[in-house]
Design an enzyme around this catalytic site. Structure first.
Site, mmCIF file in Angstrom:
data_model
loop_
_atom_site.group_PDB
_atom_site.id
_atom_site.type_symbol
_atom_site.label_atom_id
_atom_site.label_comp_id
_atom_site.label_asym_id
_atom_site.label_seq_id
_atom_site.Cartn_x
_atom_site.Cartn_y
_atom_site.Cartn_z
ATOM 1 N N LYS A 102 -12.489 16.192 -39.442
ATOM 2 C CA LYS A 102 -10.863 16.908 -38.910
ATOM 3 C C LYS A 102 -10.073 15.704 -37.773
ATOM 4 O O LYS A 102 -9.427 15.531 -38.827
ATOM 5 C CB LYS A 102 -11.352 17.444 -37.983
ATOM 6 C CG LYS A 102 -11.445 19.264 -38.452
ATOM 7 C CD LYS A 102 -12.077 20.080 -37.503
ATOM 8 C CE LYS A 102 -12.445 21.633 -38.125
ATOM 9 N NZ LYS A 102 -13.361 22.297 -36.867
ATOM 10 N N GLN A 123 -14.063 24.025 -31.347
ATOM 11 C CA GLN A 123 -15.295 23.971 -32.709
ATOM 12 C C GLN A 123 -15.872 25.216 -32.010
ATOM 13 O O GLN A 123 -16.535 25.089 -31.222
ATOM 14 C CB GLN A 123 -15.283 22.920 -32.321
ATOM 15 C CG GLN A 123 -16.882 22.511 -33.799
ATOM 16 C CD GLN A 123 -16.429 22.661 -34.918
ATOM 17 O OE1 GLN A 123 -14.614 22.584 -35.007
ATOM 18 N NE2 GLN A 123 -16.443 23.926 -35.615
ATOM 19 N N ASP A 131 -6.228 27.644 -35.019
ATOM 20 C CA ASP A 131 -7.166 28.163 -35.689
ATOM 21 C C ASP A 131 -6.528 29.497 -35.767
ATOM 22 O O ASP A 131 -7.104 30.561 -36.697
ATOM 23 C CB ASP A 131 -8.066 28.505 -34.478
ATOM 24 C CG ASP A 131 -9.544 27.422 -35.337
ATOM 25 O OD1 ASP A 131 -10.150 27.051 -36.705
ATOM 26 O OD2 ASP A 131 -10.388 27.164 -34.196
HETATM 27 N N1 GUN Z 1 -16.544 26.716 -36.741
HETATM 28 C C1 GUN Z 1 -16.544 26.662 -38.081
HETATM 29 N N2 GUN Z 1 -16.058 26.894 -38.783
HETATM 30 C C2 GUN Z 1 -14.688 26.477 -37.615
HETATM 31 C C3 GUN Z 1 -13.316 26.813 -37.550
HETATM 32 O O1 GUN Z 1 -12.171 27.368 -38.421
HETATM 33 N N3 GUN Z 1 -12.629 27.168 -36.559
HETATM 34 C C4 GUN Z 1 -13.215 26.460 -35.158
HETATM 35 N N4 GUN Z 1 -12.382 26.363 -34.399
HETATM 36 N N5 GUN Z 1 -14.579 26.313 -35.230
HETATM 37 C C5 GUN Z 1 -15.299 26.688 -36.266
#
Ligand code: GUN
Length: 291
Positions: free
Chosen positions: A59, A103, A126
């Site tokens: 990211k 996360q 998200d």
């Molecule tokens: N962990 C795995 N995929 C994701 C996601 O799309 N967003 C978040 N916040 N955590 C994750």
């Protein structure tokens, strides 16, 4: 009889992500040239889960390449609920932050739902707060979860018809299964949501024009479950003896599916792309820059 393998279009998620990311990069360059600051994404990581650390690295790199600012806030695995919520609330108040991503999963015993709920819905890139999830259910505009948006980008880019199609989703998570079901429904698909208690899963899957497999079960979907020509979206990332497998038996699906996303390099790169797009959208909305 199995059709020739070349009858299946194997989606190159990296190539599609790269096209979409360059559009985002151009938009950011245009904003910066007009005197605005670049959008900023804040990522919160609690603990040191290796998969989460690897996702976050991807990211960060994607943000930098797109010309966005990326900020990381690392808390120790023994951080309290209050520590995490206080940090999220500080990021809510911080005018230089446009998007907040916590996360997942969070280490035990933290309550992920309560942490997510603390995020300002305008910065919820998200799309997981009940505010944004509720707006999706209500058919109102809002920030949508990134993986489902990535799936739609694949289907749209490959001109897969959604309206009137029979769509089968395996999995009911808040990150993928539920939101993609609603997004497909919004586009007039007939959606069936399957899960671990579904009777005759193979029989239901055989009806699918569009199959979304997000069960977290390696090679669950067999080749003879797939309707010839179906669009098969595999979200499975299952590591078995050091090898990554999707939720679909990829080799068996080749030659049967019309379109197939591989577990590696399929929807994954698009999920990050949609995170960039959501952050840009949150920035533009907060700054009154959306047309
Ligand atoms: N962990 C795995 N995929 C994701 C996601 O799309 N967003 C978040 N916040 N955590 C994750």
């Amino acid at each position: 009889m199995t059709a020739p393998r070349e009858r299946t279009v194997v989606v190159d998620g990296k190539a599609l992500a790269s096209t979409l990311r360059s559009e985002i990069q151009h938009e950011i360059a245009r904003l910066v040239a007009a005197g605005h600051r670049p959008p900023c994404l804040a990522v919160v990581l609690v603990g040191d889960n290796p998969a989460s650390m690897s996702y976050i690295k991807g990211k960060r790199r994607a943000c930098e390449r797109a010309g966005m600012t990326s900020r990381e806030h690392d808390l120790p695995a023994d951080a309290t609920q209050e520590d995490v919520v206080d940090l999220v609330e500080a990021l809510n108040r911080d005018a230089s932050v446009d998007g907040i991503l916590v996360q997942l999963p969070l280490p035990k015993p933290l309550d992920a739902s309560a942490v997510i709920e603390a995020i300002d819905p305008a910065k919820d890139v998200d799309g997981l707060t009940t505010h944004n999830a509720g707006r999706l259910v209500a058919g109102l505009p809002g920030l949508r979860p990134c993986t489902p948006l990535g799936i739609l980008a694949v289907l749209e880019r490959h001109a897969v018809p959604i309206e009137g199609a029979s769509a089968v989703v395996i999995g009911r998570s808040i990150l993928v299964g539920k939101p993609i079901s609603l997004l497909l429904l919004e586009r007039n698909a007939t959606v069936t949501i399957c899960h671990s208690r579904t009777r005759d899963l193979a029989g239901v899957v055989r009806e699918a024009d569009i199959l979304v497999a997000a069960a977290g079960s390696p090679r669950l979907v067999k080749g003879d479950w797939i309707r010839p020509g179906a669009a098969v979206i595999d979200l499975g990332v299952n590591i078995v003896d050091g090898v990554q497998h999707g939720d679909v038996d990829f080799d068996a699906a080749l030659g049967v599916a019309g379109l197939l996303t591989p577990s590696r390099g399929g929807v994954g790169p698009l999920t990050i792309t949609m995170l960039l797009r959501n952050t840009l959208e949150a920035y533009q909305t907060r700054h009154g820059l959306r047309s």
